[in-house]
Design a protein around this motif. Structure first.
Motif: not given
Length: 231
Positions: A2-16, A53-64
Motif C-alpha cells: 500500500l502506497v500513499l501518493a502525494l503531489d502539490t507541484a500544480t494547483p491540484a492538491v493530490t492524495a491517493g 483517502a485513507c478512510a475511503e480505502a479502509g486503511v490506517a496510516l500505519t498500514d502504509l
C-alpha cells in the motif's frame, strides 16, 4: 504493498492510496483518491485529503508500506508542502519516501493515448513562464525539466520532434504550440506510483528528496543595513 501518493507541484492538491503488487506486469491499482484545486491552499487541503483517502480505502496510516511524492518542478511554496508532508509522514510511520518528477507522472499517463512523435509536458510556472520536459512515446524523458517562456518553448518544438502536449499549461498555450493536447493536466496517484514502481518493488532505499525548483525563491535574506550619516 500500500502506497500513499502525494503531489502539490500544480494547483491540484493530490492524495491517493494505491496498491502495488510484486508482479511487474500488474499496473498500480487506485484504492482511493482525493484531488482539490486551489493554488493557494496546499497546506490547508493536503492532510485532510490524505486522511479522507485513507478512510475511503479502509486503511490506517500505519498500514502504509511506502510514500511517493512529486518533487516538481513547481512553485516554491506549494511544492514544499507536499514534500515536507511526505517526509514527516515517512519519518513518523517509519516507511520509505520516494520522490519522482511530477512531469514524469503526467507523461506516463498521457502516453496511454496514441502519440505520434514526442510528447511535451508543460505546467504553469507563473511569471508568464512554464515548466516543461520532453518525452518519447514510451514516456522516457530526454530533455528537461526546464523553465522558460511559452514563446521560447514554441520555437523549440521542431527540434524536439513534438507531436502532442499534456499538462496544465498545454491547453492554455494550445494556440501558440499548435499540437494536440492530451490528458492529464496534473499527476494522478496511480501515475506517481507507476514512475516509482520499479524501485518500490525492489525494496531499494530511496534517494534523498530533492525539490525541482529550477529557479531561486523570491524571498532573500536582507542585506546589511546602510550606515546613516549624522552630519
Amino acid at each position: 504493498m500500500l502506497v500513499l501518493a502525494l503531489d502539490t507541484a500544480t494547483p491540484a492538491v493530490t492524495a491517493g492510496v494505491v496498491e502495488l503488487t510484486t508482479a511487474p506486469s500488474d499496473p498500480p491499482t487506485v484504492r482511493a483518491t482525493r484531488i482539490a484545486h486551489d493554488a493557494r491552499k496546499h497546506a490547508e487541503l493536503l492532510m485532510p485529503g490524505v486522511l479522507a483517502a485513507c478512510a475511503e480505502a479502509g486503511v490506517a496510516l500505519t498500514d502504509l508500506d511506502a510514500i511517493v511524492t512529486g518533487t516538481g518542478p513547481g512553485p516554491f511554496t506549494g511544492l514544499r508542502v507536499g514534500m515536507v508532508t511526505a517526509a514527516a509522514l515517512g519519518d513518523a510511520l517509519d516507511v520509505p519516501v520516494h520522490g519522482v518528477c511530477s512531469l514524469d507522472a503526467i507523461a506516463v499517463e498521457a502516453v496511454e493515448a496514441p502519440v505520434t512523435g514526442n510528447l511535451l509536458v508543460l505546467i504553469d510556472a507563473r511569471r508568464r513562464e512554464v515548466y516543461w520536459a520532453a518525452y518519447d512515446d514510451q514516456a522516457r524523458r530526454f530533455d528537461g525539466p526546464h523553465v522558460e517562456t511559452p514563446a521560447a518553448l514554441a520555437a523549440r518544438l521542431p527540434e524536439l520532434g513534438v507531436g502532442a502536449t499534456a499538462g496544465g499549461a498545454a491547453e492554455v498555450h494550445a494556440g501558440l504550440l499548435g499540437r494536440p493536447v492530451l490528458s492529464p493536466a496534473a499527476p494522478s496517484p496511480a501515475a506517481l506510483v507507476a514512475v516509482a514502481a520499479d524501485v518500490l518493488r525492489s525494496g531499494a532505499a530511496p534517494e534523498p528528496l530533492q525539490p525541482l525548483y529550477l529557479r531561486r525563491p523570491d524571498a532573500v535574506e536582507p542585506g546589511a543595513r546602510k550606515r546613516v550619516s549624522t552630519g
